[in-house]
Motif scaffolding. Structure first.
Motif, PDB file in Angstrom:
ATOM      1  N   LEU A 166       1.111  -1.253  -0.062  1.00 17.93           N
ATOM      2  CA  LEU A 166       0.122  -0.411  -0.564  1.00 17.93           C
ATOM      3  C   LEU A 166       0.928   1.149  -0.009  1.00 17.93           C
ATOM      4  O   LEU A 166       1.642   1.391   0.567  1.00 17.93           O
ATOM      5  CB  LEU A 166      -0.457  -0.403   1.378  1.00 17.93           C
ATOM      6  N   ALA A 167       0.985   2.344  -0.771  1.00 16.66           N
ATOM      7  CA  ALA A 167       1.504   3.245  -0.648  1.00 16.66           C
ATOM      8  C   ALA A 167       1.261   4.275  -0.216  1.00 16.66           C
ATOM      9  O   ALA A 167       0.046   4.511   0.653  1.00 16.66           O
ATOM     10  CB  ALA A 167       1.442   3.760  -1.853  1.00 16.66           C
ATOM     11  N   MET A 168       2.379   4.602   0.471  1.00 20.74           N
ATOM     12  CA  MET A 168       2.441   5.580   2.068  1.00 20.74           C
ATOM     13  C   MET A 168       2.560   7.493   2.092  1.00 20.74           C
ATOM     14  O   MET A 168       2.851   7.896   2.180  1.00 20.74           O
ATOM     15  CB  MET A 168       3.087   5.137   2.689  1.00 20.74           C
ATOM     16  N   ARG A 169       3.097   6.731   0.365  1.00 18.14           N
ATOM     17  CA  ARG A 169       3.961   8.620  -0.231  1.00 18.14           C
ATOM     18  C   ARG A 169       3.843   8.705  -1.252  1.00 18.14           C
ATOM     19  O   ARG A 169       3.059   7.969  -2.668  1.00 18.14           O
ATOM     20  CB  ARG A 169       5.633   8.253   0.314  1.00 18.14           C
ATOM     21  N   GLY A 170       3.948  10.004  -1.350  1.00 17.97           N
ATOM     22  CA  GLY A 170       3.642  10.501  -2.810  1.00 17.97           C
ATOM     23  C   GLY A 170       2.010  10.453  -3.461  1.00 17.97           C
ATOM     24  O   GLY A 170       1.507   9.940  -2.251  1.00 17.97           O
ATOM     25  N   ARG A 171       1.556  11.268  -4.784  1.00 17.64           N
ATOM     26  CA  ARG A 171       0.580  10.911  -5.127  1.00 17.64           C
ATOM     27  C   ARG A 171       0.000   9.814  -4.710  1.00 17.64           C
ATOM     28  O   ARG A 171      -1.697   9.821  -4.866  1.00 17.64           O
ATOM     29  CB  ARG A 171       0.614  11.455  -7.101  1.00 17.64           C
ATOM     30  N   ALA A 172       0.252   8.254  -5.188  1.00 22.51           N
ATOM     31  CA  ALA A 172       0.039   6.947  -5.042  1.00 22.51           C
ATOM     32  C   ALA A 172      -0.620   6.780  -3.688  1.00 22.51           C
ATOM     33  O   ALA A 172      -1.124   5.895  -3.923  1.00 22.51           O
ATOM     34  CB  ALA A 172       1.036   6.091  -5.039  1.00 22.51           C
ATOM     35  N   SER A 173      -0.214   7.405  -3.093  1.00 17.19           N
ATOM     36  CA  SER A 173      -0.285   7.316  -1.724  1.00 17.19           C
ATOM     37  C   SER A 173      -2.490   7.984  -1.358  1.00 17.19           C
ATOM     38  O   SER A 173      -3.065   7.307  -0.394  1.00 17.19           O
ATOM     39  CB  SER A 173      -0.225   8.042  -0.283  1.00 17.19           C
ATOM     40  N   TYR A 174      -2.163   8.501  -2.378  1.00 20.18           N
ATOM     41  CA  TYR A 174      -4.274   9.081  -2.001  1.00 20.18           C
ATOM     42  C   TYR A 174      -4.861   8.397  -3.024  1.00 20.18           C
ATOM     43  O   TYR A 174      -5.836   8.386  -2.675  1.00 20.18           O
ATOM     44  CB  TYR A 174      -4.065  10.378  -2.889  1.00 20.18           C
ATOM     45  N   THR A 175      -4.499   7.522  -3.482  1.00 20.04           N
ATOM     46  CA  THR A 175      -5.115   6.468  -3.700  1.00 20.04           C
ATOM     47  C   THR A 175      -5.719   5.698  -3.491  1.00 20.04           C
ATOM     48  O   THR A 175      -6.782   4.164  -3.544  1.00 20.04           O
ATOM     49  CB  THR A 175      -4.418   5.831  -5.287  1.00 20.04           C
TER      50      THR A 175
END
Length: 219
Positions: A172-181
């Motif tokens: 699960l992305a926790m940083r950057g734009r990807a974390s918003y998804t």
């Protein structure tokens, strides 16, 4: 510093730079799945300047080369990538300052200094689905394999980086734009982590080729 030590450092930096430029579209496509889609573009813009300015960069040792590269990257790479990659090269260069003949252990220490710089600059750590997730295990593998020789150690580090980068697909992305998804960030690899793997694979290949050419020239 011996010409061999500096020339090998130059080989590594040039290969990293060329790999970033050559894979601009690929890295953008990976980043576009859940991110901004500009990772490849930003990286390529910075490293193409490193290549175009190569003959005018002034330095006398490995640390100096890395610091000069850091300055270019910080100025030329946009977004969050500039500070992160610039910091990585700067910290590595600083770690090697005053080290005329870097050993394998010195290189590992420099890479760990770069990692700490990335963590601080990006406020990220292992498990956050960033390039750290490929770089940390790769450096661990490099250190563990130093006794096998530089070529073998690099091959093992590259293989570990690839394995770790592919494993980011389930994170699960926790940083950057990807974390918003949110949960949608699962199921795709992290572009930065794959970038580290691709670069290490290219460095390993070029290093082996250089070793073979050296052996051939000595016979």
């Amino acid at each position: 510093m011996s010409d061999t030590a500096l020339s090998r450092a130059q080989l590594v930096v040039r290969v990293i730079a060329q790999t970033a430029v050559d894979n601009e579209t690929y890295f953008c496509e990976l980043d576009a799945v859940v991110g901004d889609g500009d990772f490849g573009y930003s990286l390529a813009r910075g490293f193409e300047i490193v290549l175009s300015d190569w003959d005018t960069l002034e330095y006398s040792d490995v640390g100096g080369l890395l610091k000069k590269t850091a300055i270019v990257l910080t100025k030329r790479i946009g977004g969050t990538s500039g500070p992160i990659w610039g910091t990585a090269f700067l910290r590595a260069g600083a770690a090697l300052s005053g080290t005329p003949e870097p050993t394998g252990g010195d290189v590992v220490a420099a890479l760990r200094a770069a990692i700490e710089g990335i963590k601080q600059r990006g406020n990220a750590d292992v498990g956050d689905k960033t390039l750290i997730d490929a770089l940390v295990p790769a450096v661990d593998e490099l250190e563990a394999a130093l006794d096998e020789g530089s070529g073998a150690a690099l091959e093992r580090a590259a293989a570990r980086a690839r394995e770790a980068a592919e494993a980011t697909k389930g994170m699960l992305a926790m940083r950057g734009r990807a974390s918003y998804t949110g949960e949608r960030s699962r199921g795709s690899v992290d572009a930065g982590a794959i970038g580290i793997a691709v670069m290490l694979e290219a460095v390993s290949k070029a290093w082996r080729q250089s070793e073979m050419e050296h052996i051939g020239g000595a016979t």
